[in-house]
Write a protein that holds these residues in place. Sequence first.
Motif, PDB file in Angstrom:
ATOM      1  N   PRO A  45       0.565  -1.383   0.314  1.00  0.00           N
ATOM      2  CA  PRO A  45       0.261  -0.013  -0.064  1.00  0.00           C
ATOM      3  C   PRO A  45       0.717   1.548   0.065  1.00  0.00           C
ATOM      4  CG  PRO A  45       0.289  -1.196   2.182  1.00  0.00           C
ATOM      5  CD  PRO A  45       0.712  -1.748   1.472  1.00  0.00           C
ATOM      6  N   THR A  46       0.538   1.894  -0.835  1.00  0.00           N
ATOM      7  CA  THR A  46       1.422   4.242  -0.340  1.00  0.00           C
ATOM      8  C   THR A  46       1.108   3.897   0.807  1.00  0.00           C
ATOM      9  OG1 THR A  46       1.030   5.617  -1.188  1.00  0.00           O
ATOM     10  CG2 THR A  46      -1.338   4.763  -1.117  1.00  0.00           C
ATOM     11  N   TRP A  47       1.247   5.129   1.670  1.00  0.00           N
ATOM     12  CA  TRP A  47       1.007   5.636   3.144  1.00  0.00           C
ATOM     13  C   TRP A  47      -0.421   5.194   3.235  1.00  0.00           C
ATOM     14  CZ3 TRP A  47      -1.015   9.065   5.827  1.00  0.00           C
ATOM     15  CH2 TRP A  47      -0.657   9.135   6.956  1.00  0.00           C
ATOM     16  N   THR A  48      -0.112   5.059   4.647  1.00  0.00           N
ATOM     17  CA  THR A  48      -1.506   4.435   5.201  1.00  0.00           C
ATOM     18  C   THR A  48      -0.759   4.975   6.492  1.00  0.00           C
ATOM     19  OG1 THR A  48      -1.965   2.716   4.625  1.00  0.00           O
ATOM     20  CG2 THR A  48      -2.821   2.805   6.730  1.00  0.00           C
ATOM     21  N   GLU A  49      -2.168   5.885   7.230  1.00  0.00           N
ATOM     22  CA  GLU A  49      -1.729   6.291   8.641  1.00  0.00           C
ATOM     23  C   GLU A  49      -1.926   5.048   9.537  1.00  0.00           C
ATOM     24  OE1 GLU A  49      -4.573   9.917  11.859  1.00  0.00           O
ATOM     25  OE2 GLU A  49      -4.490   9.915   9.535  1.00  0.00           O
ATOM     26  N   THR A  50      -1.177   4.842  10.092  1.00  0.00           N
ATOM     27  CA  THR A  50      -0.665   3.968  11.358  1.00  0.00           C
ATOM     28  C   THR A  50      -0.483   4.080  12.349  1.00  0.00           C
ATOM     29  OG1 THR A  50       1.284   3.202  10.457  1.00  0.00           O
ATOM     30  CG2 THR A  50      -0.555   2.198   9.301  1.00  0.00           C
ATOM     31  N   ILE A  72      -3.170   9.187  -5.574  1.00  0.00           N
ATOM     32  CA  ILE A  72      -3.428   7.941  -5.791  1.00  0.00           C
ATOM     33  C   ILE A  72      -5.027   8.149  -6.645  1.00  0.00           C
ATOM     34  CG2 ILE A  72      -4.907   6.500  -4.581  1.00  0.00           C
ATOM     35  CD1 ILE A  72      -2.827   7.132  -2.300  1.00  0.00           C
ATOM     36  N   PRO A  73      -5.301   7.333  -7.482  1.00  0.00           N
ATOM     37  CA  PRO A  73      -6.330   8.080  -8.739  1.00  0.00           C
ATOM     38  C   PRO A  73      -7.975   7.561  -7.762  1.00  0.00           C
ATOM     39  CG  PRO A  73      -5.083   6.187  -9.436  1.00  0.00           C
ATOM     40  CD  PRO A  73      -4.687   6.075  -8.331  1.00  0.00           C
ATOM     41  N   PHE A  74      -7.714   6.987  -6.480  1.00  0.00           N
ATOM     42  CA  PHE A  74      -9.173   6.601  -5.663  1.00  0.00           C
ATOM     43  C   PHE A  74      -9.016   8.443  -4.700  1.00  0.00           C
ATOM     44  CE2 PHE A  74      -9.840   2.179  -4.928  1.00  0.00           C
ATOM     45  CZ  PHE A  74     -10.699   2.082  -5.807  1.00  0.00           C
ATOM     46  N   THR A  77      -5.681   7.913   0.745  1.00  0.00           N
ATOM     47  CA  THR A  77      -5.343   6.293   1.006  1.00  0.00           C
ATOM     48  C   THR A  77      -6.355   5.688   1.769  1.00  0.00           C
ATOM     49  OG1 THR A  77      -4.850   7.445   2.944  1.00  0.00           O
ATOM     50  CG2 THR A  77      -3.099   8.515   1.374  1.00  0.00           C
ATOM     51  N   ALA A  78      -5.831   4.388   2.115  1.00  0.00           N
ATOM     52  CA  ALA A  78      -6.485   3.490   1.864  1.00  0.00           C
ATOM     53  C   ALA A  78      -6.364   3.568   4.184  1.00  0.00           C
ATOM     54  CB  ALA A  78      -5.674   2.503   2.086  1.00  0.00           C
TER      55      ALA A  78
END
Length: 89
Positions: A45-50, A72-74, A77-78
């Motif tokens: 995944p690209t950068w994800t807030e964790t 990101i097209p969406f 972020t995930a």
Amino acid sequence: MFTAGAGGRLDNASGAIVGNDAIRLMVEGLAVELAPRARVNAVAPTWTETPLWKNMPAADVQATKERFSNTIPFKRTAEIEEVAQVYIF
């Protein structure tokens, strides 16, 4: 199943970038070598807030999230739960 990312923190970005590329190349090589007997995959995944970012100021986290969202097209972020679903799949 392997995990790769998109980079790292400013104080260790080069190591993270090299490590992530190494994982990508290893997965590609193993997939060719082991096919068709086994599949080899990586979640990247690209950068994800964790919680990894919990010590970063909230404004910096938000700015980072917005910066990656714009690539990101969406346009977002995930979420952690979405990334977890990929592993379960």
